[in-house]
Structure formats: structure tokens, C-alpha cells
Write an enzyme that holds these catalytic residues in place. Structure first.
Site, PDB file in Angstrom:
ATOM      1  N   TYR A  47     -11.015   2.166  10.321  1.00  0.00           N
ATOM      2  CA  TYR A  47     -12.225   2.486   9.552  1.00  0.00           C
ATOM      3  C   TYR A  47     -12.611   1.458   8.495  1.00  0.00           C
ATOM      4  CZ  TYR A  47      -8.746   4.683   6.399  1.00  0.00           C
ATOM      5  OH  TYR A  47      -7.664   4.941   5.601  1.00  0.00           O
ATOM      6  N   LYS A  48     -11.862   0.371   8.396  1.00  0.00           N
ATOM      7  CA  LYS A  48     -12.222  -0.656   7.411  1.00  0.00           C
ATOM      8  C   LYS A  48     -13.057  -1.736   8.106  1.00  0.00           C
ATOM      9  CE  LYS A  48      -8.093   0.298   4.641  1.00  0.00           C
ATOM     10  NZ  LYS A  48      -8.731   0.686   3.361  1.00  0.00           N
ATOM     11  N   ARG A  62     -12.690  -4.524  -6.707  1.00  0.00           N
ATOM     12  CA  ARG A  62     -12.562  -5.345  -5.498  1.00  0.00           C
ATOM     13  C   ARG A  62     -13.844  -5.255  -4.677  1.00  0.00           C
ATOM     14  NH1 ARG A  62      -8.590  -2.015  -1.166  1.00  0.00           N
ATOM     15  NH2 ARG A  62     -10.254  -0.561  -0.625  1.00  0.00           N
ATOM     16  N   ASP A  91       1.482  -4.406   8.570  1.00  0.00           N
ATOM     17  CA  ASP A  91       0.327  -3.523   8.425  1.00  0.00           C
ATOM     18  C   ASP A  91      -0.919  -4.407   8.341  1.00  0.00           C
ATOM     19  OD1 ASP A  91      -1.747  -1.893   7.494  1.00  0.00           O
ATOM     20  OD2 ASP A  91      -0.424  -0.685   6.230  1.00  0.00           O
ATOM     21  N   PHE A 133       0.857  -1.186   0.000  1.00  0.00           N
ATOM     22  CA  PHE A 133       0.000   0.000   0.000  1.00  0.00           C
ATOM     23  C   PHE A 133       0.898   1.243   0.000  1.00  0.00           C
ATOM     24  CE2 PHE A 133      -2.809   3.248   1.711  1.00  0.00           C
ATOM     25  CZ  PHE A 133      -3.848   3.117   0.818  1.00  0.00           C
TER      26      PHE A 133
END
Lengths: 408, 408
Positions: free
Chosen positions: B220-221, B367, B195, B124
Site C-alpha cells: 500500500y505504499k 517526512r 523488509d 520499524f
């Protein structure tokens, strides 16, 4: 001054209508807006809307449909107007401490041949701590040099890379001469970083006129953005293009949504950003700032000065145990009044028990924020009389008031 | 598999009752919880209460009366349970990017004779960017070395100070073997940073069992903490005592409310903290995590695997244009399914127009997050059939769907 006198001032007060925007509990006189500004009804409603509509209904789409992506920039525009700087020079992100880390690293990078960060003893701790942490990380001969306030001017020499100061001292309320110290720093070849924690929203700040290089500030004190609100950072226009801030996250990238491996900073002030913006906290700050729309900051400050006079004129003659530590000259102080008293902690607790909320700062400071947006002249007059009563009747002298809370 | 088949699965689904905790808009099938988790009713109510009661009524007193000061620690306890680590090893603060900066600097300090940060190409972006910014700041011969996924094991040598990896790739959903790569890193004398952005809350994470040194993750995911929710950092117990993280703010101090000039780190994980905690954003995350109380993460993952099978079994045979890029072996993937398609952006737009919300990742990835807490088997079956229709009828082939939004 009598109650009738201050009531007369309230009748002529241009800011009186703004008081209703704040939902302060009935009966409370809140003199702690320099620690945590109170909540506005519009802010309460806006946060509820952002949670239920923008997040709940809009879901991921709100990054575009509610322009979450530019919310920090929108808020920055409101803050730019309060601190006397042009558009595109403020970033709203992270905490004051983290923003200080970023601009301090950038400032040191811009003065590569110098190794001293000059600051003041008794500056707000986090400012000194951040400098210490950065120095330890760089391990390259840097030094944090702290001197007494009145030695600052003499301490600026050709070793100094950066002068790092807070404009208004959090304990005493003493305000430094930002323009003059910045002039001296520049004359000595140093850059300046000003911490505006107790300045922004309290009075008219003129960063650009003072030629300040960098500044940081806090969203939750005089800006009323809510507990732990996002902070801001200012970078003077001439420093933006070459700014090297070291915490290079994807939101500071020139093209974050191209998802490329190599970092390339945004060409604008947005390179100060790091991670995904905290939308709920930003929403509160965004809404809170609207109260400043149309406010004449010189008139606001004139009222704050009258509040200072009212408070001091009641308390000082009646309370010889309280040592006024805030300068009397208006241009030498922020928007608070502070006293030294050996039992300051217990004194503040006794006041709070009387519904007058002030603040204690270790070891012996009672401080009171003077915030004209929601304090009437009578509020301050009344609070001063409660303080007189607390002192005269030794209401602070109860064991329960000496039990320290976690956060003091 | 027929609609009746998936409805039968839903009737036996242990997680079905949890769906009602989420307030997802009627008619929307939300397959983007790996970008931004949806809102729960309890979270909406809790944030409203924190704003109006704790901030509005409690004002500054809530730091003590509502224990705001320990709110990050309270939330950390909930996250510790999800990632397989002991109490007192997680700090909740700042953003994932900033926490990565802190642990990466700490890890390099703990391996002073080595100069290479090893990572993966197409990690990422912010992870790579943060490493680049830190390297530029340190200016001491450090190097970020990125290799292809399958070259990682061979690239671990005695130059490598830190192996920095994301467990689940944000594009493909490929999951790395955390335990094995950590073992190899340690065998080579390196430390590891993982991560967990697409791991925490998605499946059972076992950091301590894998001997991971440091980790960072996102609120927040899969944790559903709200847009830009605070992030977390894990530090293995043996590293806490000597941890040198460089952003040393007052909330990481051993005694923040003594307001002393010299920094002394908290003896605990709290030294990872920096500035004043963002209470409103933390409140949302705190409440959101309660849904995991009592959830069997192995059962959750078993349902996610069934959702994957349903989606792939409908889409793969019908859509030859879509190249499945997510591994079929369950232990090699996270909780998403991703396809490569040249017109992926337009395809996702066409799906969203049909109320199936998925995600595009440049240049050509569609995705879909598979989140068993609020997706039924029928939701996923239905979404898969909508995707089949979008592809079969070329619904993506409209000019309007190619107009890129700001955030993609």
C-alpha cells in the site's frame, strides 16, 4: 407440497423483502451461500464509495476522518451481536486460519502442563493443518489427537489442553452440541476453541451462554462479506487480560503510534490484531453485516428449517441414489442439506448448468446452503425439482461434467 | 531554481503522462505516497468490476472462471519484476507483519544451532514486535539483539541466526547497503531477511543479485495497492524446497481441494499462503501494479533524485530550524526526504491545511515521499515553497495544529 403451497409460504415470509437487498443474477438459484455469500447492492455502492471517496479523495487523512483505524472494532460490534457475546470480545482481522493459529497458541500457553490438542477427524482441513504447523513449531511434545465425532466426549482427559472443534461440519452439516462439549472439556480441565465458519449468520449462536473460551469465524459465508473477507476471533472476557497471542504486530500494540521498539499488548481484545487492516475488504464486510440489523435469528432459523423440509421432502422420495447425510433433527444440523452420491461432482456441474448453484465436496458430497435472507420457499422447491430431474434423467452422466475445475 | 526551471523539467519528463492515471484531488500536492499510495482510475474501475461482475454475477464460479485461485500468483509475478527475483519466488498474502512471522520462523528453523536475531534499534516497530512475539512463543533461548545502524557489521557473529533489517528507514529515509550487509551476514553464517516496505516500487531492488535469503514488503505504499493492501514475501529459490513456515493453512497445502486431514506443503512458494485470499483487496493491488509495466526503474529513481534536489535546495537554505536527516548521497537514501523539527506534528498539520500532504513520525520527524509516477517537478517545488512559508510565518504555531489525531 405443490408450487402453490410454497408460494403461499412466500407470501407470509417476513424475510421476503430482504431478498431485494441482494443482487443475485436473474434466473439463478443460489444454494452456495455457505461457500461464498452473494453481493448486496448496498455493499457494491459502499465499496465504490470507500475506494473513490475515502481512498481517492481522503487519501491518508481517512485513517482519521473516516475512522479507518476503528473500522475493525466497529465491525466486531456487529458480529458480537450475532454470536451472543459481550462488547469488546471480538477482533476482526486476518483469515480464519491465522486467527486460529493465534488463539490456539494462546490456549496452549494458558494450559502449560498439558500437551494434547483434541479434535475431530474430518474437521475442516485448515483447522487441523494449523494445529499441525503450530505443534511442529513448538517442538515441545505437543500432539494433535483426532477421533471420530462420537468418541469426542470419551477422549477428553487430563492430557487435553484444548478441544478444537468446528460447530457445523462442512460436508455433512452435522452440528455438534457446543454447550455440552464445552462443559465436558471444562470438567476435564481443558479449554475450548470453536470454529464458527458455518454457524455465524446461519443461526443464533450463544458462545457466552455455552462458556466457550475462544472462537474463530469466517466473513465470506453466511455473513456475505465478499470473497476472502476478513475473519474474526472471539476471546472470552476472562482470558483477554492474560492472552498471549504470538503474532505481535504493531496494530496489536497498546500504543501503535508511539512507534516504540518494545512490544506491549493492547489491554483489550485489540491485541489480537497484527498488521495494517485491509480497508477495502473490511468495507465490504462492514456493509454486508447491516442486513442482520433487526433480524430475529430464531425466525431466520425457523425459515431455514422449513427450507430444509421442502428440499428434503421433494428430493428424498424421488432420488434413492442420493444418501442424505445431514441429520434430520434441527438442533443437530447447520443451515445446509447434503447428500452422498458417487458422481457428486458431475451432479453439481449438471445442476449448475441448469442455473442451480450448489457445491461439491470431495469425494462424494453434494451440499446446498439454505440461506433465508435471499432464498424464497419457491426457490428451494424449484431447485429440488431441478435436482430430481438431473437425477431422474441422468443429466450428470456427460463427460464434460466430470472435468474437474481447479477449485472444487 | 525558479518555477520556470522546474516547468522546463516537467516538459521533458517521461513520466508526466502517467500522472493522469492517478485521481488525486484537485489542488492537493500529495507527498505521502510512502504511507498510502493514491488511487488510480483504472483501479477504481477494476474494483467496481470485480465486485459487481466477478462477485455479484459470477458468485462462487469466479474462483474458476475469473481464476481467483491464481490471482495471488499473478500479482506475485508483477512484484517479482520490481524486486529483481526469478519467477516463483514471491507469494502475495496476508500482511507484512504476518509474512515476517512466517519467514522469521522459517529462517530460525534453518539455523538450528543459533539463537540470536540481529536487528537495528529504531527499525520499524512491527518488525521488532514480531520477532519478540516469536521468541516468546518458542521459549527456547532465542534473543532479539538490536544495535545502532553503524554497529551492525560488527555485531554479526556466530551466535546470529538471522539478520533482520529494513532497507530504508521509515523515519530518516536512510538506506542500508543491502548487498554488503547480506554478504557480511553470510560470511558469518547467518541468513538475512529484508523488509522492503519503503523499497519496492520506489527504486530498482535487486534481491537476487544481493543474495538475499528472505524478504517481505508492503502493497500500500509505493505499490499504490490501497489502504491495508495485501503484502508479499520473497523466499530465495534454494530455500523454498525445505521451507518450514509455521502457519500452515489450507491454501498453502499441496492439494487444498482434496481436503485431507494431514498437512503437506505445496512444493512451490505457494506454501507461504495460509487462508482464503482476500479477492477485493487483491484486485486493487493487481490493477495498481500495472502502472509499473514498462517503467524504467533507473529513470524513475533519477527523477526521484531530482525531486529530492529541488525540495532540499528550496527548503534547506531558508529553514534553519529544520534539520535534514535524510542522507544526501543518493545511494544511501530511499525515496523520501525527512527533517527533524521540535514542532513537527504541528508543522505537518499546518502544511496539510495548505493542501500539501506530508507525514509526521513521532517524536519530531516531518517526512515527505518523493514519488515520480504522479508528482511533477513543479509540485515538489511548490510544496517546498509552502513549507518555507509555513516555517517563515510560523503557521504551525496555532493550538489547533497540536491536537493529535488518533493516527499520527
Amino acid at each position: 407440497m405443490t408450487r402453490a403451497d410454497v408460494q403461499a409460504l412466500d407470501r407470509e415470509d417476513l424475510f421476503a423483502p430482504l431478498r431485494n437487498a441482494f443482487e443475485i443474477p436473474e434466473g439463478v438459484i443460489y444454494l452456495d451461500g455457505n461457500s461464498l455469500g452473494p453481493m448486496q447492492g448496498a455493499t457494491r455502492r459502499h465499496v465504490a464509495d470507500v475506494v473513490s471517496q475515502q481512498w481517492g479523495e481522503g487519501l491518508i487523512r481517512s485513517w482519521n476522518t473516516h475512522d479507518w483505524i476503528d473500522l475493525p472494532t466497529k465491525i466486531a460490534g456487529k458480529i458480537e451481536g450475532l454470536i451472543g457475546v459481550p462488547k469488546g470480545t471480538v477482533a476482526v482481522c486476518d483469515s480464519t486460519s491465522i486467527n486460529l493459529f493465534k488463539v490456539l497458541a494462546a490456549a496452549l500457553h494458558a494450559r502449560p502442563s498439558r500437551r494434547v490438542i483434541l479434535s475431530e477427524r474430518n474437521n475442516f482441513p485448515t483447522d487441523l493443518h494449523i494445529a499441525q504447523g503450530l505443534i511442529d513449531l513448538l517442538a515441545d511434545g505437543y500432539e494433535l489427537r483426532t477421533v471420530a465425532t462420537d468418541e469426542l466426549a470419551d477422549a477428553i482427559n487430563d492430557e487435553v489442553a484444548v478441544v478444537l472443534l468446528t460447530e457445523v461440519n462442512y460436508r455433512t452439516g452435522r452440528r455438534l452440541d457446543m454447550a455440552e462439549l464445552t462443559r465436558l472439556a471444562h470438567a476435564g480441565g481443558a479449554l475450548t476453541i470453536w470454529d464458527l465458519a458455518h454457524s455465524a449468520g446461519a443461526f443464533k449462536v450463544e458462545l457466552a451462554a455455552a462458556n466457550v473460551d475462544f472462537a474463530v469465524g469466517c466473513g465470506y459465508k453466511f455473513l456475505n462479506g465478499g470473497p476472502g473477507a476478513p475473519a474474526f476471533a472471539y476471546v472470552a472476557p476472562q482470558h483477554i487480560k492474560d492472552l498471549r497471542q504470538p503474532i505481535t504486530g504493531w496494530f496489536g500494540h497498546a500504543t501503535p503510534f508511539n512507534f516504540v521498539d518494545d512490544y506491549a499488548p493492547a489491554p483489550s481484545i485489540e491485541r489480537m490484531r497484527v498488521g495494517t487492516p485491509p480497508i477495502l475488504s473490511l468495507a465490504a464486510l462492514d456493509s454486508a453485516l447491516d442486513i442482520f440489523d433487526g433480524v430475529d435469528m430464531l425466525a431466520l432459523r425457523a425459515k431455514a428449517d422449513r427450507l430444509f423440509e421442502i428440499f428434503s421432502s421433494v428430493v428424498v422420495p424421488e432420488c434413492p441414489e442420493l444418501e442424505l447425510v445431514t441429520p434430520l433433527a434441527p438442533n443437530q444440523r447447520g443451515s445446509q442439506i447434503a447428500f452422498r452420491f458417487e458422481e457428486a461432482y458431475a451432479g453439481v456441474q449438471a445442476l449448475i448448468a441448469q442455473n442451480v448453484i450448489g457445491d461439491f465436496r470431495t469425494p462424494d458430497i453434494m451440499r446446498f446452503g439454505l440461506t433465508p435472507l435471499y432464498l424464497s420457499h419457491e426457490d428451494v422447491w424449484q431447485a429440488a425439482h431441478v435436482l430430481v430431474k438431473v437425477m431422474r434423467d441422468r443429466l450428470w452422466d456427460q463427460p464434460a461434467y466430470r472435468v474437474r475445475a481447479k477449485v472444487v
